[in-house]
Scaffold this active site. Structure first.
Site, PDB file in Angstrom:
ATOM      1  N   ARG A 224       0.502  -1.140  -0.226  1.00  0.00           N
ATOM      2  CA  ARG A 224       0.034   0.563  -0.553  1.00  0.00           C
ATOM      3  C   ARG A 224       0.979   1.035  -0.293  1.00  0.00           C
ATOM      4  NH1 ARG A 224      -3.058  -3.483   4.074  1.00  0.00           N
ATOM      5  NH2 ARG A 224      -4.799  -4.262   2.726  1.00  0.00           N
TER       6      ARG A 224
ATOM      7  N   PHE B 104     -12.280  -3.784  -6.370  1.00  0.00           N
ATOM      8  CA  PHE B 104     -11.986  -5.221  -5.726  1.00  0.00           C
ATOM      9  C   PHE B 104     -11.455  -4.231  -4.536  1.00  0.00           C
ATOM     10  CE2 PHE B 104     -11.712  -6.367  -9.561  1.00  0.00           C
ATOM     11  CZ  PHE B 104     -12.245  -7.134  -9.814  1.00  0.00           C
TER      12      PHE B 104
ATOM     13  N   ASP C 297     -16.990  -2.043  -4.937  1.00  0.00           N
ATOM     14  CA  ASP C 297     -16.106  -3.685  -4.252  1.00  0.00           C
ATOM     15  C   ASP C 297     -17.775  -3.758  -4.186  1.00  0.00           C
ATOM     16  OD1 ASP C 297     -14.959  -5.336  -2.724  1.00  0.00           O
ATOM     17  OD2 ASP C 297     -16.910  -6.164  -2.695  1.00  0.00           O
TER      18      ASP C 297
ATOM     19  N   ASN D 245     -20.799  -4.466  -9.470  1.00  0.00           N
ATOM     20  CA  ASN D 245     -19.800  -5.413  -9.750  1.00  0.00           C
ATOM     21  C   ASN D 245     -18.809  -4.325 -10.854  1.00  0.00           C
ATOM     22  OD1 ASN D 245     -18.968  -7.501 -11.567  1.00  0.00           O
ATOM     23  ND2 ASN D 245     -20.928  -9.235 -11.287  1.00  0.00           N
ATOM     24  N   ALA D 246     -17.760  -4.939 -10.200  1.00  0.00           N
ATOM     25  CA  ALA D 246     -16.592  -4.035 -11.140  1.00  0.00           C
ATOM     26  C   ALA D 246     -15.952  -4.528 -12.543  1.00  0.00           C
ATOM     27  CB  ALA D 246     -14.827  -4.551 -10.627  1.00  0.00           C
TER      28      ALA D 246
ATOM     29  N   CYS E  51      -3.839 -12.638  -6.113  1.00  0.00           N
ATOM     30  CA  CYS E  51      -3.490 -13.698  -4.982  1.00  0.00           C
ATOM     31  C   CYS E  51      -3.466 -15.082  -4.864  1.00  0.00           C
ATOM     32  CB  CYS E  51      -4.840 -12.528  -3.445  1.00  0.00           C
ATOM     33  SG  CYS E  51      -6.141 -12.925  -3.846  1.00  0.00           S
TER      34      CYS E  51
HETATM   35  N1  SAH Z   1      -7.875  -4.408  -1.876  1.00  0.00           N
HETATM   36  C1  SAH Z   1      -8.878  -4.746  -0.789  1.00  0.00           C
HETATM   37  C2  SAH Z   1      -8.723  -6.976  -0.210  1.00  0.00           C
HETATM   38  C3  SAH Z   1      -9.642  -6.928  -1.696  1.00  0.00           C
HETATM   39  S1  SAH Z   1      -9.847  -8.605  -1.608  1.00  0.00           S
HETATM   40  C4  SAH Z   1      -7.252  -4.363   0.846  1.00  0.00           C
HETATM   41  O1  SAH Z   1      -6.334  -4.439   0.541  1.00  0.00           O
HETATM   42  O2  SAH Z   1      -7.875  -4.980   1.697  1.00  0.00           O
HETATM   43  C5  SAH Z   1     -11.470  -8.503  -2.512  1.00  0.00           C
HETATM   44  C6  SAH Z   1     -12.134  -7.922  -2.836  1.00  0.00           C
HETATM   45  O3  SAH Z   1     -13.149  -8.223  -4.140  1.00  0.00           O
HETATM   46  C7  SAH Z   1     -13.631  -8.547  -1.990  1.00  0.00           C
HETATM   47  O4  SAH Z   1     -13.790  -7.677  -0.723  1.00  0.00           O
HETATM   48  C8  SAH Z   1     -14.992  -9.169  -2.695  1.00  0.00           C
HETATM   49  O5  SAH Z   1     -16.057  -8.145  -2.265  1.00  0.00           O
HETATM   50  C9  SAH Z   1     -14.589  -8.060  -3.958  1.00  0.00           C
HETATM   51  N2  SAH Z   1     -15.103  -8.724  -5.394  1.00  0.00           N
HETATM   52  C10 SAH Z   1     -15.091  -9.948  -5.517  1.00  0.00           C
HETATM   53  N3  SAH Z   1     -16.428  -9.866  -6.707  1.00  0.00           N
HETATM   54  C11 SAH Z   1     -15.793  -8.484  -7.054  1.00  0.00           C
HETATM   55  C12 SAH Z   1     -16.314  -7.931  -8.222  1.00  0.00           C
HETATM   56  N4  SAH Z   1     -17.673  -8.467  -9.352  1.00  0.00           N
HETATM   57  N5  SAH Z   1     -16.661  -6.438  -8.294  1.00  0.00           N
HETATM   58  C13 SAH Z   1     -16.161  -6.292  -7.587  1.00  0.00           C
HETATM   59  N6  SAH Z   1     -15.719  -6.452  -6.053  1.00  0.00           N
HETATM   60  C14 SAH Z   1     -15.702  -7.432  -5.921  1.00  0.00           C
END
Ligand code: SAH
Length: 392
Positions: free
Chosen positions: A207, A223, A245, A273-274, A334
């Site tokens: 970060r 996400f 998210d 939904n991304a 990940c």
């Molecule tokens: N960047 C964050 C961790 C992300 S974990 C950190 O550093 O803390 C992945 C995330 O993707 C989860 O919160 C999950 O809810 C989200 N996610 C899963 N599918 C998704 C989609 N289609 N669109 C948006 N978010 C999504």
């Protein structure tokens, strides 16, 4: 003592230090193989291999805890391992929050412990570790005198070991909504209901890597979970930050985190939904200086690696299309099933299809409190890449 003898011809993996012994690598078991009990393991030629716990219900029959014949597995052993792991984290610079135990990488197979200042969240993912849970909790009490210990064993892998999914207090009950400090910022962590152990410590070092590229930038994050990267971007001087998210809960928590840091005028979060939105916005011609992507693991099994690669390629392609000429993509993956080379190849394919030229700024793994042990491929799981993206 129960003795386990390995076949003469086995993979080098065990010899090279990997702690897993699969049932099909075992020639015979002498003595009683009570599930979860401690056994001695010997190579085919009779030499001592190591000592660990056995579970005939699991495909991984034995997980080794030590290679030292003189080391006894008792309460003191767990105290020593935890104290050693903490000393190592401190030595490499962690003070408040860290993954204290990263399973196999800390010679504690199937055990995860996250330290969030005075609070600890643990996962015992095998029967052998579950047996020693009281010893682990006692060691945490002795070393840290914590304000609270919580188990997040609500994970399906436990069922492969014949264990129930469960969560709850391992200390006197406490308020499970806590606040941690990271890189000068504050974050709410929901220990009881957050994802995984409540917070993704594995990105804590990465970060900081966005510090320079986000100055004065319009940033889009997808996400975002509880908004950690996006709030860092605002803190490091971004002009505007939008985070997406799919989880309403995560978005609510992310907006609370923005307020907690007094950054709510710069950064805000929406539940979307991304995958869908990035495609539409690219078509509409929206443009950002920086796009950050941190999707969940698209695969948990070797059979669906191809599906995961398609997912990573698609989302990165969409992300790149939203970046201004000379802007930056910050992208992560990940799952250990997509190893670093393959991830980079996937990004290269995405750039080609998006007709973009990319220049590497940073390529990292997970934070150092999740050690990568060479020879143990599954400890090397997170890829974190920053590239400059320009038009061809
Ligand atoms: N960047 C964050 C961790 C992300 S974990 C950190 O550093 O803390 C992945 C995330 O993707 C989860 O919160 C999950 O809810 C989200 N996610 C899963 N599918 C998704 C989609 N289609 N669109 C948006 N978010 C999504």
């Amino acid at each position: 003592m129960t003795n386990v003898f390995l076949r003469r011809k086995i993979a080098n993996r065990i010899f090279n230090g990997h702690p897993w012994i699969f049932a099909n690598e075992v020639e015979r078991v002498e003595g009683d193989a009570t599930p979860g009990s401690i056994v001695d393991v010997f190579y085919g030629d009779g030499k001592f291999c190591g000592r660990g716990y056995i579970n005939p219900k699991s495909q991984i029959l034995v997980r080794l805890l030590t290679r030292d014949k003189k080391e006894v597995i008792d309460e003191q052993f767990f105290f020593n391992r935890l104290a050693g792991a903490w000393a190592y984290r401190q030595k490499i610079g962690y003070t408040e929050n860290c993954r204290l135990i990263f399973g196999e990488a800390d010679e504690m197979p199937a055990l995860i412990i996250d330290k969030f200042n005075d609070y600890f969240v643990l996962q015992t993912l095998s029967l052998g570790m579950e047996v020693w849970k009281p010893a682990i909790v006692k060691a945490l009490q002795q070393i840290f005198n914590p304000k609270g210990i919580y188990e997040r064993n609500d994970v399906p892998v436990r069922e492969l070991e014949g264990l129930a999914q469960q969560k709850g207090f391992l200390s006197a009950p406490f308020d499970t909504s806590i606040i941690i400090n990271e890189n000068g910022l504050k974050f709410h962590v929901d220990i009881e209901n957050g994802q995984k152990t409540g917070y993704f410590l594995d990105q804590q070092d990465n970060r900081r890597a966005i510090q320079h590229i986000v100055k004065g930038a319009d940033v889009l994050g997808a996400f975002t979970y509880t908004g950690t990267f996006e709030i860092h971007a605002a803190h490091y001087g971004a002009k505007s930050v939008l985070g997406l998210d799919i989880s309403e809960n995560a978005v609510a928590q992310a907006n609370r985190n923005a307020v907690l840091n007094g950054l709510e005028n710069i950064v805000h979060f929406e539940a979307m939904n991304a995958f869908d939105v990035l495609k539409v916005w690219a078509k509409e011609g929206r443009q950002y200086d920086v796009v950050m992507l941190d999707p969940p693991a698209f695969t948990k099994s070797r059979e669906s690696i191809q599906k995961a690669i398609t997912g990573y390629k698609e989302i990165n392609l969409r992300g790149m299309k939203l970046i201004k000429n000379g802007g930056f993509l910050v992208t992560s993956s990940c799952t250990n099933l997509v190893q670093p080379d393959l991830f980079l190849q996937t990004i290269e394919m995405a750039a080609k299809d998006a007709r973009k030229k990319i220049k590497q700024v940073v390529f990292n793994a997970q934070a150092s409190d999740h050690p990568i042990v060479w020879g143990m491929e599954n400890t090397n799981y997170l890829k974190f890449l920053i590239v400059e993206v320009s038009d061809k």
